[in-house]
Every structure is written in C-alpha cells, then in structure tokens.
Design a protein around this motif. Structure first.
Motif, PDB file in Angstrom:
ATOM      1  N   MET A  69       7.913  10.745 -11.579  1.00 53.36           N
ATOM      2  CA  MET A  69       7.390   9.423 -11.904  1.00 53.36           C
ATOM      3  C   MET A  69       8.532   8.427 -12.113  1.00 53.36           C
ATOM      4  O   MET A  69       8.472   7.292 -11.640  1.00 53.36           O
ATOM      5  N   ILE A  70       9.570   8.847 -12.813  1.00 52.15           N
ATOM      6  CA  ILE A  70      10.709   7.968 -13.081  1.00 52.15           C
ATOM      7  C   ILE A  70      11.407   7.565 -11.787  1.00 52.15           C
ATOM      8  O   ILE A  70      11.684   6.383 -11.555  1.00 52.15           O
ATOM      9  N   SER A  71      11.695   8.532 -10.923  1.00 50.53           N
ATOM     10  CA  SER A  71      12.402   8.236  -9.670  1.00 50.53           C
ATOM     11  C   SER A  71      11.558   7.340  -8.763  1.00 50.53           C
ATOM     12  O   SER A  71      12.100   6.447  -8.090  1.00 50.53           O
ATOM     13  N   THR A  72      10.240   7.562  -8.744  1.00 45.58           N
ATOM     14  CA  THR A  72       9.351   6.736  -7.917  1.00 45.58           C
ATOM     15  C   THR A  72       9.286   5.316  -8.453  1.00 45.58           C
ATOM     16  O   THR A  72       9.339   4.339  -7.694  1.00 45.58           O
ATOM     17  N   LEU A  73       9.183   5.186  -9.770  1.00 44.59           N
ATOM     18  CA  LEU A  73       9.130   3.872 -10.410  1.00 44.59           C
ATOM     19  C   LEU A  73      10.390   3.069 -10.094  1.00 44.59           C
ATOM     20  O   LEU A  73      10.330   1.881  -9.743  1.00 44.59           O
ATOM     21  N   LYS A  74      11.536   3.717 -10.197  1.00 41.44           N
ATOM     22  CA  LYS A  74      12.806   3.047  -9.922  1.00 41.44           C
ATOM     23  C   LYS A  74      12.912   2.647  -8.445  1.00 41.44           C
ATOM     24  O   LYS A  74      13.398   1.560  -8.114  1.00 41.44           O
ATOM     25  N   ALA A 108       2.957  10.249  -7.424  1.00 43.35           N
ATOM     26  CA  ALA A 108       3.852  10.596  -8.533  1.00 43.35           C
ATOM     27  C   ALA A 108       3.061  10.786  -9.824  1.00 43.35           C
ATOM     28  O   ALA A 108       3.336  11.708 -10.605  1.00 43.35           O
ATOM     29  N   GLN A 109       2.072   9.934 -10.044  1.00 42.91           N
ATOM     30  CA  GLN A 109       1.246  10.041 -11.251  1.00 42.91           C
ATOM     31  C   GLN A 109       0.443  11.334 -11.248  1.00 42.91           C
ATOM     32  O   GLN A 109       0.318  12.010 -12.270  1.00 42.91           O
ATOM     33  N   GLN A 110      -0.094  11.692 -10.090  1.00 42.89           N
ATOM     34  CA  GLN A 110      -0.887  12.916  -9.971  1.00 42.89           C
ATOM     35  C   GLN A 110      -0.039  14.169 -10.139  1.00 42.89           C
ATOM     36  O   GLN A 110      -0.536  15.216 -10.540  1.00 42.89           O
ATOM     37  N   SER A 111       1.240  14.054  -9.855  1.00 43.89           N
ATOM     38  CA  SER A 111       2.129  15.210  -9.992  1.00 43.89           C
ATOM     39  C   SER A 111       2.320  15.595 -11.457  1.00 43.89           C
ATOM     40  O   SER A 111       2.684  16.738 -11.769  1.00 43.89           O
ATOM     41  N   GLU A 112       2.105  14.612 -12.377  1.00 43.40           N
ATOM     42  CA  GLU A 112       2.289  14.822 -13.818  1.00 43.40           C
ATOM     43  C   GLU A 112       3.703  15.313 -14.146  1.00 43.40           C
ATOM     44  O   GLU A 112       3.907  16.013 -15.133  1.00 43.40           O
ATOM     45  N   ASP A 113       4.639  14.952 -13.288  1.00 47.28           N
ATOM     46  CA  ASP A 113       6.032  15.333 -13.500  1.00 47.28           C
ATOM     47  C   ASP A 113       6.809  14.080 -13.885  1.00 47.28           C
ATOM     48  O   ASP A 113       6.865  13.106 -13.114  1.00 47.28           O
ATOM     49  N   ALA A 114       7.415  14.090 -15.070  1.00 39.96           N
ATOM     50  CA  ALA A 114       8.097  12.904 -15.590  1.00 39.96           C
ATOM     51  C   ALA A 114       9.249  12.465 -14.690  1.00 39.96           C
ATOM     52  O   ALA A 114       9.431  11.276 -14.432  1.00 39.96           O
ATOM     53  N   ASP A 115      10.024  13.422 -14.190  1.00 40.88           N
ATOM     54  CA  ASP A 115      11.163  13.087 -13.333  1.00 40.88           C
ATOM     55  C   ASP A 115      10.718  12.426 -12.032  1.00 40.88           C
ATOM     56  O   ASP A 115      11.342  11.473 -11.555  1.00 40.88           O
ATOM     57  N   VAL A 119       0.830  -1.215   0.000  1.00 40.49           N
ATOM     58  CA  VAL A 119       0.000   0.000   0.000  1.00 40.49           C
ATOM     59  C   VAL A 119       0.861   1.260   0.000  1.00 40.49           C
ATOM     60  O   VAL A 119       0.587   2.224  -0.713  1.00 40.49           O
ATOM     61  N   LYS A 120       1.947   1.253   0.784  1.00 41.40           N
ATOM     62  CA  LYS A 120       2.803   2.440   0.861  1.00 41.40           C
ATOM     63  C   LYS A 120       3.435   2.758  -0.494  1.00 41.40           C
ATOM     64  O   LYS A 120       3.608   3.924  -0.864  1.00 41.40           O
ATOM     65  N   GLU A 121       3.765   1.706  -1.272  1.00 39.65           N
ATOM     66  CA  GLU A 121       4.375   1.906  -2.579  1.00 39.65           C
ATOM     67  C   GLU A 121       3.335   2.288  -3.630  1.00 39.65           C
ATOM     68  O   GLU A 121       3.601   3.109  -4.511  1.00 39.65           O
ATOM     69  N   GLU A 122       2.139   1.716  -3.506  1.00 39.69           N
ATOM     70  CA  GLU A 122       1.062   2.113  -4.419  1.00 39.69           C
ATOM     71  C   GLU A 122       0.688   3.573  -4.195  1.00 39.69           C
ATOM     72  O   GLU A 122       0.428   4.318  -5.147  1.00 39.69           O
ATOM     73  N   LYS A 123       0.709   3.993  -2.952  1.00 42.79           N
ATOM     74  CA  LYS A 123       0.426   5.404  -2.615  1.00 42.79           C
ATOM     75  C   LYS A 123       1.468   6.320  -3.245  1.00 42.79           C
ATOM     76  O   LYS A 123       1.132   7.364  -3.830  1.00 42.79           O
ATOM     77  N   ALA A 124       2.740   5.917  -3.161  1.00 42.68           N
ATOM     78  CA  ALA A 124       3.816   6.717  -3.755  1.00 42.68           C
ATOM     79  C   ALA A 124       3.644   6.821  -5.266  1.00 42.68           C
ATOM     80  O   ALA A 124       3.854   7.891  -5.862  1.00 42.68           O
ATOM     81  N   LEU A 125       3.239   5.712  -5.913  1.00 43.17           N
ATOM     82  CA  LEU A 125       3.018   5.724  -7.366  1.00 43.17           C
ATOM     83  C   LEU A 125       1.861   6.633  -7.750  1.00 43.17           C
ATOM     84  O   LEU A 125       1.936   7.364  -8.742  1.00 43.17           O
ATOM     85  N   LEU A 126       0.784   6.613  -6.959  1.00 47.77           N
ATOM     86  CA  LEU A 126      -0.379   7.464  -7.241  1.00 47.77           C
ATOM     87  C   LEU A 126      -0.027   8.941  -7.095  1.00 47.77           C
ATOM     88  O   LEU A 126      -0.430   9.775  -7.916  1.00 47.77           O
TER      89      LEU A 126
END
Length: 237
Positions: free
Chosen positions: A47-52, A38-45, A29-36
């Motif tokens: 999103m990339i850092s969170t995904l990694k 990052a996605q809402q931020s609409e910032d590519a950088d 859940v904590k990682e899914e929250k971080a992904l959400l």
C-alpha cells in the motif's frame, strides 16, 4: 490512427512541510486500479509503495515521495482523491455511551477543507545544550511503520530512528550536515546526550504535524454531544 485521449484538468496544492506549490492532476483509472489492488492485498508495504507511486505520477513538478513527510503524503492523497473521486466522504460515527444499533450518525466531510495541524510548540530546530542543537527531518513512511510496530522496551531501535532523523547538528561556529558524517558518529552524538536532552528530541515526534479534522455530533438516541478528532488516511476512507 491513434485513439483520442481525454484531457485531464490540472490543479495546484501547497505541500505542508515545505510551503512549495505544485501542480497535479487527478489519478486515472489505471492508478485507481493499482490502489484498489494494493488495498485488497492488505499488505502495508504494498500500500505504501503504491501510494507513493501514484503521488509521483500525479504531481507534475519534480518531487521524491521518499522526501515527503507522512502528513504531506496524507494531505496530498486527500486532495488527489477529492479531485479524482469526489470531494465528500461519509463517515459513520457511533455514540461512545449507547449500545443501541441506532446510536450512530452519518457525518459528511469535505476533503478540500481538511488541513494539516501544526502545533505551536513544534519545531525542527532544537537547542540541546549551550550553543549546540540539531535540525530534524521528518521520518519516512517506512520509518513510521517501523516505529509503530516497536514496543517500549526496544530501546535500540528507538534510538536508531531518532538518530536517523537528525538532518544536521550545529554550534556557534558552523553547521554539520548529518549526510557528511557516518551513522555511527551521529549515533554516538545521541548516545552522549542526557535524558533531558533526549526527551527534547522525542518531543519532535510527539508534536509532529498531523492531518486531522475536528468533528462534533449528537447521538440520535441519548442526545449526548460528542467532540472527536479523526487523524490519518485510515480515519477518512
């Protein structure tokens, strides 16, 4: 007294670029929250850092996400998503001929069946002239984003990216590791190639493996058959 913690299942996957098998767990859940977020931020950088970061947290073997190819990251994330959220994703696919609002179909994709397509002509080892050639390495996510934002006239940046993806240079006598030489030396090597030789390096990027899926569907309005290929994470989620 400590609260009970849920047991998390473990799975295995093979990293496409290396063939190495690693163990991973679903994201929590904590990682899914971080992904959400990052996605809402609409910032590519972001999103990339969170995904990694999520990938490094979920894979239990020691890996560096910065060493992974883009198609490795895309493939790993689809498998993480399949075990964490669900194996199936529904896409809405439209007809490319009809303007009718009903000219679309729902297509269900099984994420566990998605594979990385490696073209037969693709190779990391490229012969350039005589017995001289190079061994290439795949560009990082950040490098690819930079490449996507370039226009065709930004030759300096394009040459810089190509040079930075040379892992080693070889001849009949030995292998020269790029990390043992200054960037200026590698760039000088590239600058002295002919146009034909440089095209061989460019072809490495053109034929680079891709996460993709071939889809076939029929328009419910005009009955036109469609063959479509979807590629990359943006196409599947």
């Amino acid at each position: 007294m400590a609260l009970p913690i849920a047991a998390t299942p473990r799975y295995k996957l093979t990293i496409p670029s290396t063939g190495k098998t690693v163990t991973y767990r679903p994201f929590l859940v904590k990682e899914e929250k971080a992904l959400l977020i990052a996605q809402q931020s609409e910032d590519a950088d972001t999103m990339i850092s969170t995904l990694k970061a999520v990938i490094e947290s979920c894979i239990e073997d020691k890996i560096k996400s910065s060493d992974l190819a883009i198609f490795d990251i895309e493939y790993i994330f689809t498998q993480l998503r399949a075990k964490s959220v669900g194996e199936f994703v529904d896409l809405i696919l439209r007809c490319d001929s009809c303007e009718d609002e009903k000219a679309s179909v729902k297509y269900q994709i099984d994420l566990t069946k998605i594979q990385v397509n490696i073209p037969k002509e693709h190779s990391k080892t490229i012969t350039l002239f005589n017995d001289v050639g190079v061994v290439m390495k795949y560009p990082s996510l950040e490098m690819l984003k930079k490449l996507e934002n370039l226009n065709g006239s930004d030759a300096e940046a394009i040459f810089e990216i190509v040079a930075s993806c040379i892992d080693s240079i070889y001849d009949s006598e030995q292998m020269y590791s790029a990390k043992d030489h200054k960037p200026e030396e590698i760039r000088q090597f590239v600058d002295n190639l002919t146009q034909e030789q440089f095209i061989k390096l460019q072809n490495f990027f053109v034929t680079m493996p891709k996460l993709e899926q071939k889809l076939n569907y029929k328009c419910p309005v005009c009955a036109k058959e469609h063959d479509k290929v979807v590629r990359g994470l943006d196409s599947f989620f």
